[in-house]
Enzyme design. Sequence first.
Site, PDB file in Angstrom:
ATOM      1  N   THR A   1      44.811  25.963  14.685  1.00 48.21           N
ATOM      2  CA  THR A   1      44.848  24.672  15.377  1.00 48.21           C
ATOM      3  C   THR A   1      45.103  23.521  14.399  1.00 48.21           C
ATOM      4  O   THR A   1      44.581  22.418  14.578  1.00 48.21           O
ATOM      5  CB  THR A   1      43.555  24.391  16.190  1.00 48.21           C
ATOM      6  OG1 THR A   1      42.943  25.630  16.576  1.00 48.21           O
ATOM      7  CG2 THR A   1      43.862  23.602  17.455  1.00 48.21           C
TER       8      THR A   1
ATOM      9  N   LYS B   1      54.508  31.707  14.362  1.00 48.97           N
ATOM     10  CA  LYS B   1      53.617  32.132  15.447  1.00 48.97           C
ATOM     11  C   LYS B   1      54.366  31.904  16.763  1.00 48.97           C
ATOM     12  O   LYS B   1      54.816  30.781  17.017  1.00 48.97           O
ATOM     13  CB  LYS B   1      52.338  31.279  15.397  1.00 48.97           C
ATOM     14  CG  LYS B   1      51.448  31.357  16.618  1.00 48.97           C
ATOM     15  CD  LYS B   1      50.140  30.611  16.354  1.00 48.97           C
ATOM     16  CE  LYS B   1      49.267  30.588  17.591  1.00 48.97           C
ATOM     17  NZ  LYS B   1      47.860  30.251  17.256  1.00 48.97           N
TER      18      LYS B   1
ATOM     19  N   GLU C   1      41.503  34.082  11.741  1.00 52.75           N
ATOM     20  CA  GLU C   1      41.875  32.670  11.953  1.00 52.75           C
ATOM     21  C   GLU C   1      40.722  31.952  12.649  1.00 52.75           C
ATOM     22  O   GLU C   1      40.361  32.295  13.775  1.00 52.75           O
ATOM     23  CB  GLU C   1      43.151  32.611  12.806  1.00 52.75           C
ATOM     24  CG  GLU C   1      43.576  31.215  13.207  1.00 52.75           C
ATOM     25  CD  GLU C   1      44.788  31.228  14.158  1.00 52.75           C
ATOM     26  OE1 GLU C   1      45.598  32.185  14.112  1.00 52.75           O
ATOM     27  OE2 GLU C   1      44.903  30.287  14.950  1.00 52.75           O
TER      28      GLU C   1
ATOM     29  N   ARG D   1      38.939  23.916  16.506  1.00 55.05           N
ATOM     30  CA  ARG D   1      38.616  23.291  17.794  1.00 55.05           C
ATOM     31  C   ARG D   1      37.163  22.868  17.885  1.00 55.05           C
ATOM     32  O   ARG D   1      36.769  22.234  18.858  1.00 55.05           O
ATOM     33  CB  ARG D   1      38.874  24.284  18.925  1.00 55.05           C
ATOM     34  CG  ARG D   1      40.315  24.653  19.074  1.00 55.05           C
ATOM     35  CD  ARG D   1      40.504  25.338  20.391  1.00 55.05           C
ATOM     36  NE  ARG D   1      41.446  26.427  20.285  1.00 55.05           N
ATOM     37  CZ  ARG D   1      41.608  27.343  21.223  1.00 55.05           C
ATOM     38  NH1 ARG D   1      40.871  27.303  22.310  1.00 55.05           N
ATOM     39  NH2 ARG D   1      42.492  28.292  21.067  1.00 55.05           N
TER      40      ARG D   1
HETATM   41  O1  LIG Z   1      43.954  27.148  18.794  1.00 49.57           O
HETATM   42  C1  LIG Z   1      45.064  27.434  18.374  1.00 49.57           C
HETATM   43  O2  LIG Z   1      45.423  27.193  17.234  1.00 49.57           O
HETATM   44  C2  LIG Z   1      46.075  28.056  19.220  1.00 49.57           C
HETATM   45  O3  LIG Z   1      47.228  27.954  18.925  1.00 49.57           O
HETATM   46  C3  LIG Z   1      45.734  28.767  20.385  1.00 49.57           C
HETATM   47  C4  LIG Z   1      45.232  30.182  20.166  1.00 49.57           C
HETATM   48  O4  LIG Z   1      45.974  30.886  19.221  1.00 49.57           O
HETATM   49  C5  LIG Z   1      45.255  30.851  21.469  1.00 49.57           C
HETATM   50  O5  LIG Z   1      44.548  30.062  22.381  1.00 49.57           O
HETATM   51  C6  LIG Z   1      44.723  32.227  21.482  1.00 49.57           C
HETATM   52  O6  LIG Z   1      45.087  32.730  22.717  1.00 49.57           O
HETATM   53  P1  LIG Z   1      44.244  33.754  23.569  1.00 49.57           P
HETATM   54  O7  LIG Z   1      44.151  35.004  22.750  1.00 49.57           O
HETATM   55  O8  LIG Z   1      45.036  33.889  24.805  1.00 49.57           O
HETATM   56  O9  LIG Z   1      42.901  33.102  23.771  1.00 49.57           O
END
Ligand SMILES: O=C(O)C(=O)C[C@H](O)[C@H](O)COP(=O)(O)O
Length: 208
Positions: free
Chosen positions: A69, A129, A41, A45
């Site tokens: 995102t 998710k 994925e 961002r």
């Molecule tokens: O950007 C996106 O689409 C999101 O929904 C957030 C990410 O899936 C999380 O930020 C991952 O989380 P961590 O593994 O804790 O870094």
Amino acid sequence: MKFPESVLHAAPVIPVVVIEDAGTAVALARALVAGGVPAIEITLRTRAALDAVRAIASEVEGAIVGVGTVRTPQDLDAAEKAGARFAVSPGSTPTLLAAVRESALPWLPGAATASEAMLLAEHGFRYQKFFPAASAGGIAALRSLHGPLPEVRFCATGGIDAGNAREYLSSPNVACVGGSWLTPPGLIAARDWAAIERLAHAAAQLRV
Ligand SMILES: O=C(O)C(=O)C[C@H](O)[C@H](O)COP(=O)(O)O
């Protein structure tokens, strides 16, 4: 459109990747695929995200590249045009639900509560998710949701790493987990693809 189980079951983990330089995308994706983690994925961002998706989609054999995102219909459209095979959102909105109905791109919508999961299930989304997993109650919340919503399966994401992934994967309603721990910014900046392949390899062995 039904979310493909082939994406959720490609490996125990879907890496959530933030790409600052599209020039790193192909080598990074090759390292993940070589480590045994082919569904990737790329988050929307950064400005480099869509170029990264295009490059991986056309150059990395074995990769199943998706876009994360996704917050608007425009994001969904851009993801599809870039060659993404799936789209992931941190939540869901009525606008996105309407757009997804008109799109051919499989969508993994985000839910953090019973009401959100029920609404998505009503719209036909059995795969969701669970985000932000750790702060929305973690493994205890997932186990609690399994009782009343036994048909819903989650990709738990947010606050998951090598240390707690296996516990999440042991819940019967967790199809896979997502996380950024396989692709730390420092290793990407250092172009340390061997280290990323090792992290992917360890993640690929996590299936309980
Ligand atoms: O950007 C996106 O689409 C999101 O929904 C957030 C990410 O899936 C999380 O930020 C991952 O989380 P961590 O593994 O804790 O870094």
